[in-house]
Design a protein around this motif. Structure first.
Motif, PDB file in Angstrom:
ATOM      1  N   GLU A 162      42.997  36.546  35.699  1.00  0.00           N
ATOM      2  CA  GLU A 162      42.985  37.529  36.618  1.00  0.00           C
ATOM      3  C   GLU A 162      41.843  38.022  36.836  1.00  0.00           C
ATOM      4  OE1 GLU A 162      44.197  40.446  39.142  1.00  0.00           O
ATOM      5  OE2 GLU A 162      45.343  39.058  38.397  1.00  0.00           O
ATOM      6  N   ALA A 163      40.878  38.270  35.865  1.00  0.00           N
ATOM      7  CA  ALA A 163      39.540  38.635  35.981  1.00  0.00           C
ATOM      8  C   ALA A 163      38.787  37.675  36.848  1.00  0.00           C
ATOM      9  CB  ALA A 163      38.647  38.518  34.899  1.00  0.00           C
ATOM     10  N   ARG A 164      39.108  36.195  36.855  1.00  0.00           N
ATOM     11  CA  ARG A 164      38.605  35.297  37.740  1.00  0.00           C
ATOM     12  C   ARG A 164      39.000  35.588  38.859  1.00  0.00           C
ATOM     13  NH1 ARG A 164      39.081  31.907  33.253  1.00  0.00           N
ATOM     14  NH2 ARG A 164      41.093  31.078  34.080  1.00  0.00           N
ATOM     15  N   ALA A 165      40.336  35.771  39.325  1.00  0.00           N
ATOM     16  CA  ALA A 165      40.788  36.015  40.447  1.00  0.00           C
ATOM     17  C   ALA A 165      40.397  37.153  41.217  1.00  0.00           C
ATOM     18  CB  ALA A 165      42.438  35.951  40.540  1.00  0.00           C
ATOM     19  N   ARG A 166      40.228  38.133  40.536  1.00  0.00           N
ATOM     20  CA  ARG A 166      39.350  39.640  40.935  1.00  0.00           C
ATOM     21  C   ARG A 166      37.908  39.238  41.585  1.00  0.00           C
ATOM     22  NH1 ARG A 166      41.956  42.202  36.636  1.00  0.00           N
ATOM     23  NH2 ARG A 166      39.933  42.236  35.653  1.00  0.00           N
ATOM     24  N   LYS A 167      37.234  38.302  40.599  1.00  0.00           N
ATOM     25  CA  LYS A 167      35.701  38.171  41.021  1.00  0.00           C
ATOM     26  C   LYS A 167      35.654  37.195  42.224  1.00  0.00           C
ATOM     27  CE  LYS A 167      31.754  36.234  38.763  1.00  0.00           C
ATOM     28  NZ  LYS A 167      31.045  35.580  37.817  1.00  0.00           N
ATOM     29  N   ILE A 168      36.745  36.372  42.285  1.00  0.00           N
ATOM     30  CA  ILE A 168      36.711  35.460  43.622  1.00  0.00           C
ATOM     31  C   ILE A 168      36.952  36.140  44.741  1.00  0.00           C
ATOM     32  CG2 ILE A 168      38.139  33.608  44.726  1.00  0.00           C
ATOM     33  CD1 ILE A 168      38.201  32.283  41.912  1.00  0.00           C
ATOM     34  N   ARG A 169      37.842  37.171  44.776  1.00  0.00           N
ATOM     35  CA  ARG A 169      38.478  37.885  45.899  1.00  0.00           C
ATOM     36  C   ARG A 169      37.158  39.079  46.120  1.00  0.00           C
ATOM     37  NH1 ARG A 169      43.421  38.514  42.887  1.00  0.00           N
ATOM     38  NH2 ARG A 169      42.643  40.628  42.178  1.00  0.00           N
ATOM     39  N   ARG A 170      36.166  39.434  45.091  1.00  0.00           N
ATOM     40  CA  ARG A 170      35.281  40.179  45.548  1.00  0.00           C
ATOM     41  C   ARG A 170      34.148  39.391  46.247  1.00  0.00           C
ATOM     42  NH1 ARG A 170      35.269  42.518  40.463  1.00  0.00           N
ATOM     43  NH2 ARG A 170      34.172  41.158  39.615  1.00  0.00           N
ATOM     44  N   ILE A 171      34.001  38.068  45.828  1.00  0.00           N
ATOM     45  CA  ILE A 171      32.861  37.318  46.432  1.00  0.00           C
ATOM     46  C   ILE A 171      33.265  36.915  47.861  1.00  0.00           C
ATOM     47  CG2 ILE A 171      31.693  35.141  46.393  1.00  0.00           C
ATOM     48  CD1 ILE A 171      32.135  35.044  43.099  1.00  0.00           C
ATOM     49  N   VAL A 177      31.614  40.387  54.717  1.00  0.00           N
ATOM     50  CA  VAL A 177      30.752  41.628  55.014  1.00  0.00           C
ATOM     51  C   VAL A 177      29.325  40.966  55.384  1.00  0.00           C
ATOM     52  CG1 VAL A 177      29.572  43.825  54.155  1.00  0.00           C
ATOM     53  CG2 VAL A 177      32.006  43.288  53.477  1.00  0.00           C
ATOM     54  N   ILE A 178      28.754  40.140  54.845  1.00  0.00           N
ATOM     55  CA  ILE A 178      27.391  39.552  55.198  1.00  0.00           C
ATOM     56  C   ILE A 178      27.606  38.922  56.712  1.00  0.00           C
ATOM     57  CG2 ILE A 178      25.970  37.723  54.631  1.00  0.00           C
ATOM     58  CD1 ILE A 178      26.447  38.293  51.842  1.00  0.00           C
ATOM     59  N   ARG A 179      28.745  38.356  57.149  1.00  0.00           N
ATOM     60  CA  ARG A 179      28.683  37.619  58.306  1.00  0.00           C
ATOM     61  C   ARG A 179      28.786  38.681  59.454  1.00  0.00           C
ATOM     62  NH1 ARG A 179      33.863  33.730  57.638  1.00  0.00           N
ATOM     63  NH2 ARG A 179      33.479  32.995  55.480  1.00  0.00           N
TER      64      ARG A 179
END
Length: 179
Positions: A162-171, A177-179
């Protein structure tokens, strides 16, 4: 609860902060040692092994990621997968059975103090950590090690996923946002 057959993970504390241990007694005086909360800040811990009573073949190692060391508010926390060697599997069974339930660590001190009134040496800094060990007779009685249950291991796996999935969603969000 029972331990997983295919996961032989143990966890514990090889060092506990601010828990003085009596190292020896002489003429009625107890000589003690305590580990300071900041002792591991600059410690070299890149290649640390785990074994039994500080001897024999390693049963886990930081270099191959079967041994994880973290410093938290309590002390030096150890998590090890003992499934990779025959010695490790035997040690796991002895820990699981409650025959071995304490830990120790081998290190070189970089800084310490001594209080003559309390006869206590305080380890302020550790230069190098060589090993952590499951032991039958610890210097520090506040240490412990135990076999993780299957259900605990599964819960940790789920939390990490779940922590990995949250990190991927954040990235992904940041990339949009950068685009």
């Amino acid at each position: 609860m029972r331990a997983a057959e295919d996961e032989m993970t143990v966890e514990g504390y090889a060092a506990v902060f601010d828990a003085p241990a009596t190292l020896y007694s002489y003429e009625g005086v107890d000589y003690k040692e305590a580990i300071d909360r900041g002792a591991f800040i600059a410690a070299e811990m890149q290649d640390v092994v785990m074994n039994y009573n500080h001897g024999g073949k390693p049963v886990a190692r930081t270099k191959n990621h079967t041994l994880e060391l973290t410093v938290d508010g309590r002390g030096l926390k150890v998590r090890a997968d003992l499934s990779g060697t025959e010695e490790g599997r035997r040690l796991y069974e002895e820990i699981k059975g409650g025959y071995i339930d304490k830990m120790s660590f081998a290190f070189v001190v970089s800084e310490d103090t001594y209080d003559r009134d309390t006869h206590t040496r305080r380890i302020l800094g550790i230069k190098r950590l060589y090993d952590v060990a499951a032991v039958d007779m610890p210097a520090y009685d506040a240490t412990h090690i135990s076999a993780r249950s299957y259900f605990d291991a599964e819960a940790v796996k789920a939390e990490r996923a779940e922590a990995r999935a949250r990190k991927i969603r954040r990235i992904k969000l940041m990339m949009e946002v950068i685009r």
